[in-house]
Enzyme design. Structure first.
Site, PDB file in Angstrom:
ATOM      1  N   GLU A 100     -30.111  63.509  36.321  1.00  0.00           N
ATOM      2  CA  GLU A 100     -29.743  63.267  37.618  1.00  0.00           C
ATOM      3  C   GLU A 100     -30.666  62.257  38.365  1.00  0.00           C
ATOM      4  OE1 GLU A 100     -29.457  66.364  36.450  1.00  0.00           O
ATOM      5  OE2 GLU A 100     -27.542  65.988  36.212  1.00  0.00           O
ATOM      6  N   PHE A 176     -22.756  71.040  27.641  1.00  0.00           N
ATOM      7  CA  PHE A 176     -23.239  69.788  27.732  1.00  0.00           C
ATOM      8  C   PHE A 176     -24.533  69.737  26.778  1.00  0.00           C
ATOM      9  CE2 PHE A 176     -19.808  69.006  30.758  1.00  0.00           C
ATOM     10  CZ  PHE A 176     -19.539  67.916  30.443  1.00  0.00           C
ATOM     11  N   GLU A 181     -26.759  66.832  24.335  1.00  0.00           N
ATOM     12  CA  GLU A 181     -28.216  66.617  24.384  1.00  0.00           C
ATOM     13  C   GLU A 181     -28.899  67.268  23.192  1.00  0.00           C
ATOM     14  OE1 GLU A 181     -27.932  66.104  29.205  1.00  0.00           O
ATOM     15  OE2 GLU A 181     -28.426  68.343  28.390  1.00  0.00           O
TER      16      GLU A 181
HETATM   17  P1  NAD Z   1     -23.641  73.889  32.974  1.00  0.00           P
HETATM   18  O1  NAD Z   1     -22.848  74.738  32.450  1.00  0.00           O
HETATM   19  O2  NAD Z   1     -24.673  74.189  33.974  1.00  0.00           O
HETATM   20  O3  NAD Z   1     -22.806  72.566  33.210  1.00  0.00           O
HETATM   21  C1  NAD Z   1     -23.354  71.372  34.191  1.00  0.00           C
HETATM   22  C2  NAD Z   1     -22.272  70.607  35.215  1.00  0.00           C
HETATM   23  O4  NAD Z   1     -21.102  70.403  34.105  1.00  0.00           O
HETATM   24  C3  NAD Z   1     -21.443  71.523  36.085  1.00  0.00           C
HETATM   25  O5  NAD Z   1     -22.327  71.821  37.204  1.00  0.00           O
HETATM   26  C4  NAD Z   1     -20.143  70.991  36.386  1.00  0.00           C
HETATM   27  O6  NAD Z   1     -20.516  70.162  37.419  1.00  0.00           O
HETATM   28  C5  NAD Z   1     -20.084  70.216  35.198  1.00  0.00           C
HETATM   29  N1  NAD Z   1     -18.995  70.869  34.225  1.00  0.00           N
HETATM   30  C6  NAD Z   1     -18.833  72.230  33.803  1.00  0.00           C
HETATM   31  N2  NAD Z   1     -17.672  72.142  33.093  1.00  0.00           N
HETATM   32  C7  NAD Z   1     -17.119  70.891  32.522  1.00  0.00           C
HETATM   33  C8  NAD Z   1     -16.102  70.459  31.848  1.00  0.00           C
HETATM   34  N3  NAD Z   1     -15.392  71.021  31.120  1.00  0.00           N
HETATM   35  N4  NAD Z   1     -16.397  68.859  31.768  1.00  0.00           N
HETATM   36  C9  NAD Z   1     -17.078  68.090  32.545  1.00  0.00           C
HETATM   37  N5  NAD Z   1     -17.974  68.691  33.366  1.00  0.00           N
HETATM   38  C10 NAD Z   1     -17.985  70.051  33.365  1.00  0.00           C
HETATM   39  O7  NAD Z   1     -24.855  73.192  31.614  1.00  0.00           O
HETATM   40  P2  NAD Z   1     -24.421  72.042  30.774  1.00  0.00           P
HETATM   41  O8  NAD Z   1     -22.911  72.066  30.162  1.00  0.00           O
HETATM   42  O9  NAD Z   1     -25.331  72.194  29.616  1.00  0.00           O
HETATM   43  O10 NAD Z   1     -24.646  70.577  31.332  1.00  0.00           O
HETATM   44  C11 NAD Z   1     -26.029  70.543  31.817  1.00  0.00           C
HETATM   45  C12 NAD Z   1     -26.637  69.304  31.200  1.00  0.00           C
HETATM   46  O11 NAD Z   1     -25.923  68.360  31.038  1.00  0.00           O
HETATM   47  C13 NAD Z   1     -27.975  68.996  31.795  1.00  0.00           C
HETATM   48  O12 NAD Z   1     -29.072  68.807  30.901  1.00  0.00           O
HETATM   49  C14 NAD Z   1     -27.513  67.484  32.425  1.00  0.00           C
HETATM   50  O13 NAD Z   1     -28.433  66.400  31.751  1.00  0.00           O
HETATM   51  C15 NAD Z   1     -26.117  67.289  31.783  1.00  0.00           C
HETATM   52  N6  NAD Z   1     -24.901  67.391  32.705  1.00  0.00           N
HETATM   53  C16 NAD Z   1     -25.129  67.159  34.028  1.00  0.00           C
HETATM   54  C17 NAD Z   1     -23.827  67.077  34.821  1.00  0.00           C
HETATM   55  C18 NAD Z   1     -23.834  66.776  36.486  1.00  0.00           C
HETATM   56  O14 NAD Z   1     -22.932  66.825  36.951  1.00  0.00           O
HETATM   57  N7  NAD Z   1     -25.058  66.363  36.897  1.00  0.00           N
HETATM   58  C19 NAD Z   1     -22.700  67.365  34.524  1.00  0.00           C
HETATM   59  C20 NAD Z   1     -22.757  67.688  33.126  1.00  0.00           C
HETATM   60  C21 NAD Z   1     -23.634  67.440  32.198  1.00  0.00           C
END
Ligand code: NAD
Ligand code: CXR
Length: 261
Positions: A100, A176, A181
């Site tokens: 972000e 994600f 990642e």
């Molecule tokens: P997490 O479970 O906290 O999800 C992160 C975010 O992904 C949530 O806040 C939501 O906005 C979104 N999300 C949840 N389910 C989703 C889906 N099925 N499809 C699309 N978006 C969805 O943690 P994570 O999944 O490991 O993701 C966090 C990592 O990935 C971070 O390191 C970041 O770099 C990246 N990321 C950021 C965002 C963002 O909205 N800023 C969204 C996705 C991934």
């Protein structure tokens, strides 16, 4: 479905882009000059005039290619399930750089957008939720953003996860982080992953370093040829938590110890 495309999204996007380049990260990140209206055109092209779920990760490839930037070494921070604390800890690029804090994440963060086939090409009254669309469509943008961010990381990286959430294990292979990642890190440039497991004050420590899903995480990191380290609520995190809730038992103890009582 949920709220529609963010009102004035084009102006917000282009305004954020100017702010990013001229002011916000000026002294913190290496700024690569980009053409903001060109970036909007590429972003808009990826989803506009398509049905809302008819968008694939490749639709965003050209945009991501144009918006991507290089990262400062030893500063990348990933997070999973713990947005707020991870961003307090990284402090807008001052301590660490999150997705972000990069142009790609900064421009899109907290926005809602989706396409429709007729004019003006995006739907301002309702957009599907993640679960309404097939996997590829609901992940199309953030999967590409995550992949791009991971590929740019150089040096040891930090990952913050939540060890106190009863609804979400600390490490999930289908997050994600797990899907895009961790596999996206370039092992020849990233020697190690330093995991920080956080525990909300007063909450049960459901998972700590060395147990639960953190064992799987260690295996997955080591299987990719990187070194794994793990800390539970290190002081740097504890002080942030206590700044918000100084009256918690855990914080009082720290104070008593510091004053030698
Ligand atoms: P997490 O479970 O906290 O999800 C992160 C975010 O992904 C949530 O806040 C939501 O906005 C979104 N999300 C949840 N389910 C989703 C889906 N099925 N499809 C699309 N978006 C969805 O943690 P994570 O999944 O490991 O993701 C966090 C990592 O990935 C971070 O390191 C970041 O770099 C990246 N990321 C950021 C965002 C963002 O909205 N800023 C969204 C996705 C991934
Ligand atoms: O689908 P949303 O997250 O509601 O997220 C909408 C957008 C996302 O694209 C993301 O960029 O908002 C951004 N975002 C935040 N800015 C944020 N701040 C705190 C997403 N999550 C954020 N959080 C925390 O993460 C909140 O506690 C929130 C959780 C993710 O929620 P959800 O998956 O519904 O409850």
């Amino acid at each position: 479905s949920r709220q529609g495309t963010t009102p004035n999204i084009k102006e917000v996007f282009i305004g954020r882009c100017w702010d990013y380049q001229e002011i916000r990260y000026n002294t913190i990140l290496p700024i690569e000059q980009k053409n903001c209206s060109h970036l909007w055109d590429l972003f808009f092209k990826a989803f506009s005039y398509h049905a809302p779920c008819d968008v694939r990760q490749v639709n965003y490839d050209q945009y991501l290619q144009e918006a991507k930037q290089s990262l400062p070494a030893n500063k990348a921070l990933f997070w999973s399930g713990i947005y707020n604390l991870a961003h307090q800890f990284s402090d807008n690029g001052i301590n660490y750089v999150t997705l972000e804090d990069t142009l790609i994440g900064y421009l899109a963060n907290s926005l809602t957008w989706c396409g429709q086939e007729n004019y003006p090409g995006m739907n301002f009254s309702a957009c599907p939720t993640w679960t309404d669309c097939p996997l590829e469509a609901s992940e199309s943008f953030w999967s590409g953003a995550s992949t791009t961010f991971a590929a740019a990381a150089i040096g040891p990286v930090v990952l913050m996860v939540d060890g106190s959430n009863p609804n979400k294990p600390a490490y999930r292979r289908d997050s994600f982080f797990g899907k895009y990642e961790l596999p996206g890190l370039n092992v020849s440039k990233v020697p190690s992953v330093q995991v920080i497991v956080t525990h909300a004050l007063g909450a049960v420590k459901l998972e700590v370093c060395g147990n639960g899903t953190l064992v799987t995480l260690q295996n997955d990191i080591e299987a990719r040829g990187m070194t794994y380290t793990c800390d539970d609520n290190p002081d740097s995190v504890m002080y942030l938590l206590c700044a918000e809730k100084p009256d918690c038992r855990e914080c009082k103890l720290a104070k008593a110890l510091a004053s030698g009582q």
